[in-house]
Design a protein around this motif. Structure first.
Motif, mmCIF file in Angstrom:
data_model
loop_
_atom_site.group_PDB
_atom_site.id
_atom_site.type_symbol
_atom_site.label_atom_id
_atom_site.label_comp_id
_atom_site.label_asym_id
_atom_site.label_seq_id
_atom_site.Cartn_x
_atom_site.Cartn_y
_atom_site.Cartn_z
ATOM 1 N N VAL A 101 59.854 9.618 18.597
ATOM 2 C CA VAL A 101 58.837 10.430 19.283
ATOM 3 C C VAL A 101 57.478 9.729 19.266
ATOM 4 N N ALA A 102 57.122 9.107 18.135
ATOM 5 C CA ALA A 102 55.819 8.450 18.027
ATOM 6 C C ALA A 102 55.745 7.176 18.855
ATOM 7 N N ALA A 103 56.895 6.641 19.247
ATOM 8 C CA ALA A 103 56.912 5.358 19.950
ATOM 9 C C ALA A 103 56.234 5.423 21.315
ATOM 10 N N GLY A 104 56.250 6.586 21.970
ATOM 11 C CA GLY A 104 55.600 6.706 23.280
ATOM 12 C C GLY A 104 54.107 6.482 23.203
ATOM 13 N N PRO A 105 53.374 7.291 22.403
ATOM 14 C CA PRO A 105 51.935 7.047 22.265
ATOM 15 C C PRO A 105 51.618 5.662 21.704
ATOM 16 N N MET A 106 52.431 5.178 20.733
ATOM 17 C CA MET A 106 52.164 3.862 20.163
ATOM 18 C C MET A 106 52.275 2.769 21.226
ATOM 19 N N MET A 107 53.230 2.917 22.139
ATOM 20 C CA MET A 107 53.377 1.932 23.204
ATOM 21 C C MET A 107 52.173 1.958 24.148
ATOM 22 N N ASN A 108 51.596 3.143 24.354
ATOM 23 C CA ASN A 108 50.369 3.230 25.154
ATOM 24 C C ASN A 108 49.240 2.444 24.500
ATOM 25 N N PHE A 109 49.138 2.534 23.180
ATOM 26 C CA PHE A 109 48.091 1.796 22.467
ATOM 27 C C PHE A 109 48.350 0.290 22.523
ATOM 28 N N ILE A 110 49.608 -0.109 22.394
ATOM 29 C CA ILE A 110 49.956 -1.533 22.473
ATOM 30 C C ILE A 110 49.653 -2.068 23.869
ATOM 31 N N LEU A 382 41.853 2.139 29.413
ATOM 32 C CA LEU A 382 41.191 3.379 29.011
ATOM 33 C C LEU A 382 42.112 4.586 29.191
ATOM 34 N N ILE A 383 42.767 4.683 30.342
ATOM 35 C CA ILE A 383 43.652 5.821 30.600
ATOM 36 C C ILE A 383 44.881 5.764 29.700
ATOM 37 N N SER A 384 45.363 4.554 29.391
ATOM 38 C CA SER A 384 46.515 4.417 28.503
ATOM 39 C C SER A 384 46.183 4.943 27.113
ATOM 40 N N VAL A 385 44.989 4.616 26.610
ATOM 41 C CA VAL A 385 44.555 5.140 25.315
ATOM 42 C C VAL A 385 44.453 6.663 25.368
ATOM 43 N N ASN A 386 43.833 7.184 26.426
ATOM 44 C CA ASN A 386 43.698 8.641 26.556
ATOM 45 C C ASN A 386 45.056 9.330 26.615
ATOM 46 N N LEU A 387 46.001 8.716 27.339
ATOM 47 C CA LEU A 387 47.349 9.287 27.434
ATOM 48 C C LEU A 387 48.015 9.312 26.063
ATOM 49 N N GLY A 388 47.863 8.222 25.309
ATOM 50 C CA GLY A 388 48.446 8.178 23.975
ATOM 51 C C GLY A 388 47.821 9.197 23.042
ATOM 52 N N VAL A 389 46.491 9.323 23.081
ATOM 53 C CA VAL A 389 45.782 10.271 22.210
ATOM 54 C C VAL A 389 46.153 11.706 22.549
ATOM 55 N N VAL A 390 46.141 12.046 23.838
ATOM 56 C CA VAL A 390 46.476 13.415 24.257
ATOM 57 C C VAL A 390 47.893 13.778 23.826
ATOM 58 N N ASN A 391 48.819 12.822 23.934
ATOM 59 C CA ASN A 391 50.200 13.103 23.548
ATOM 60 C C ASN A 391 50.370 13.274 22.045
ATOM 61 N N LEU A 392 49.387 12.842 21.267
ATOM 62 C CA LEU A 392 49.460 13.023 19.817
ATOM 63 C C LEU A 392 48.845 14.342 19.351
ATOM 64 N N LEU A 393 48.269 15.103 20.279
ATOM 65 C CA LEU A 393 47.717 16.404 19.900
ATOM 66 C C LEU A 393 48.843 17.325 19.429
#
Length: 447
Positions: A101-110, A382-393
């Motif tokens: 589950v965490a791999a999605g947001p982590m991939m956005n950060f990568i 920028l949007i990739s980071v935001n997508l990853g952060v929002v998905n971690l809420l």
């Protein structure tokens, strides 16, 4: 219409890339943990195109490009044959499920690190944070700031351009004061701004402090004409120089926009210089109401600006290893800033009118794509980071909600009851719909 199509295509490309990256994170880690993946989808709704891979996974491109999903074999929703149970998501350990589950947001950060690395290798145009004007009776004026001051530090953080200065200032919203160190002539001085009550409304970060960035003066020559706008329909073209509007000889761009804004739905006679000849045109600004509901004339033009002074504009460009380091640091700063911004949205320090939805994102994608590949890559990061952060809420409908349940299971030694999970998903869905509703309303308000 051309701008709309360009923005839409840019939005589809940008979101398609970021959704693919996010879902591929889930997919890759699931496969590494020997979970059977039934479907990998980018987009929702009716499939535009689909195919099956060697392992039986169905790959789908959906009609609605607003998300995606990875459908894994799961005994909670599927009838799983005995032979397939080792490959079912629900049969994996809690730590394995957390990793998937965490791999999605982590991939956005990568991906953000990679995009920023490419951007810093190519070189990023930047503007020095020089103050152009200080608004009267503002925190900046009371602190003793002046036009032409160069901001070099926000508190103890050095800043070299307006982007860095803005990000640093965002971190101090909600504080009672903020210290700006500026270079003025041959010496440096520190100004302490009173920021009690400083809130950001509709993205106006600097104006709330009374600071207007330096920018070259606009000329009366047209640098852009919006397709199918009142200006376009009236015959205006890029390169035209406005001379006389409504019988008033023009000397400044501000003078022209003042007349236009007060002339909604009124016919105006405009004299322009086009090459070697002067042409008289009849224009009719459309009515574009302000947020307060007042009538405001809109023509659909933008000026050509004077050249930047020497050394005000420069390039951030790095070698391979420095670019990697800079990309990692920048991604970390963006992640931190995004979480802090969400916290300030919740507490009301930053107004909800700053939320942006798909329309604003589409416009941002279109503008950045028009500005060049470097700006588009920066936008993606920028949007990739935001997508990853929002998905971690920790909303149960998002990845963060699933992680919250799995962490509780890890601590308790048993999963959260299905009844509690169902209630949580409903609350999460309602909260997400409310947030999206506010964001979309803000989008329409900015049109």
């Amino acid at each position: 219409m051309i701008d709309f199509i360009w923005n839409l295509l840019s939005f589809v490309v940008a979101l398609g890339i970021l959704v693919f990256v996010h879902e591929y994170g889930h997919f890759w880690v699931a496969r590494k943990n020997k979970v059977k993946v039934i479907r990998f989808a980018v987009g929702f709704g009716k499939p535009i195109y689909s195919w099956h891979g060697k392992t039986g996974t169905e790959y789908v491109i959906g009609l609605i490009p607003l998300g995606g999903y990875v459908r894994m074999l799961d005994g909670r929703v599927d009838d799983v044959a005995e032979a397939d149970k080792p490959f079912s998501f629900d049969q994996k350990s809690v730590k394995q499920r957390i990793a998937i589950v965490a791999a999605g947001p982590m991939m956005n950060f990568i991906f953000a690190i990679f995009a920023l690395f490419v951007m810093f290798l190519m070189g990023v145009p930047a503007v020095k944070p020089v103050i152009g004007n200080v608004i009267a009776d503002s925190p900046a004026q009371h602190a003793g700031l002046y036009a032409n001051d160069l901001i070099i530090k926000v508190e103890d953080q050095s800043v070299g351009d307006w982007e860095a200065a803005s990000y640093a200032l965002i971190n101090h919203i909600g504080n009672d004061t903020v210290n700006l160190t500026v270079s003025r002539g041959n010496f440096e001085t520190t100004a302490t701004l009173n920021t009690i009550g400083w809130t950001v409304s509709d993205g106006q970060l600097l104006s709330g402090l009374g600071i207007e960035p330096f920018r070259p003066e606009p000329t009366l020559e047209l640098g852009h004409v919006v397709a199918e706008s009142a200006a376009d329909l009236g015959g205006l073209k890029v390169g035209d120089t406005m001379l006389v509007l409504d019988n008033v000889p023009l000397t400044t761009w501000k003078q022209a926009t003042g007349i236009i804004s007060e002339s909604a739905e009124k016919e105006l006679v405009l004299l322009v210089q086009r090459g070697e000849e002067r042409i008289t045109l009849t224009i009719r600004p459309t009515n574009k109401p302000t947020a307060e509901g007042f009538s405001n004339g809109y023509l659909g033009i933008a000026p050509k600006f004077e050249n930047w002074p020497k050394d005000y504009v420069f390039n951030h460009q790095y070698g391979i290893l420095p670019a990697v380091q800079k990309a990692v640091v920048k991604t970390y700063e963006l992640i931190t800033m995004s979480f802090q911004t969400i916290g300030k949205l919740i507490t009301g320090v930053i107004g909800l009118d700053n939320l942006s939805g798909p329309i604003s994102i589409a416009q941002g994608a279109g503008i950045s794509a028009q500005s060049g590949i470097v700006y588009f890559v920066s936008f993606l990061a920028l949007i990739s980071v935001n997508l990853g952060v929002v998905n971690l809420l920790p909303l149960p409908i998002l990845d963060g909600g699933h992680l919250m349940y799995f962490l509780i299971e890890l601590i308790r030694g048993k999963p959260v009851s299905e009844r509690v999970q169902e209630i949580g998903f409903r609350i999460g869905a309602f909260a997400l719909l409310m947030i999206m509703g506010i964001a979309i309303m803000n989008d329409f308000g900015r049109l």
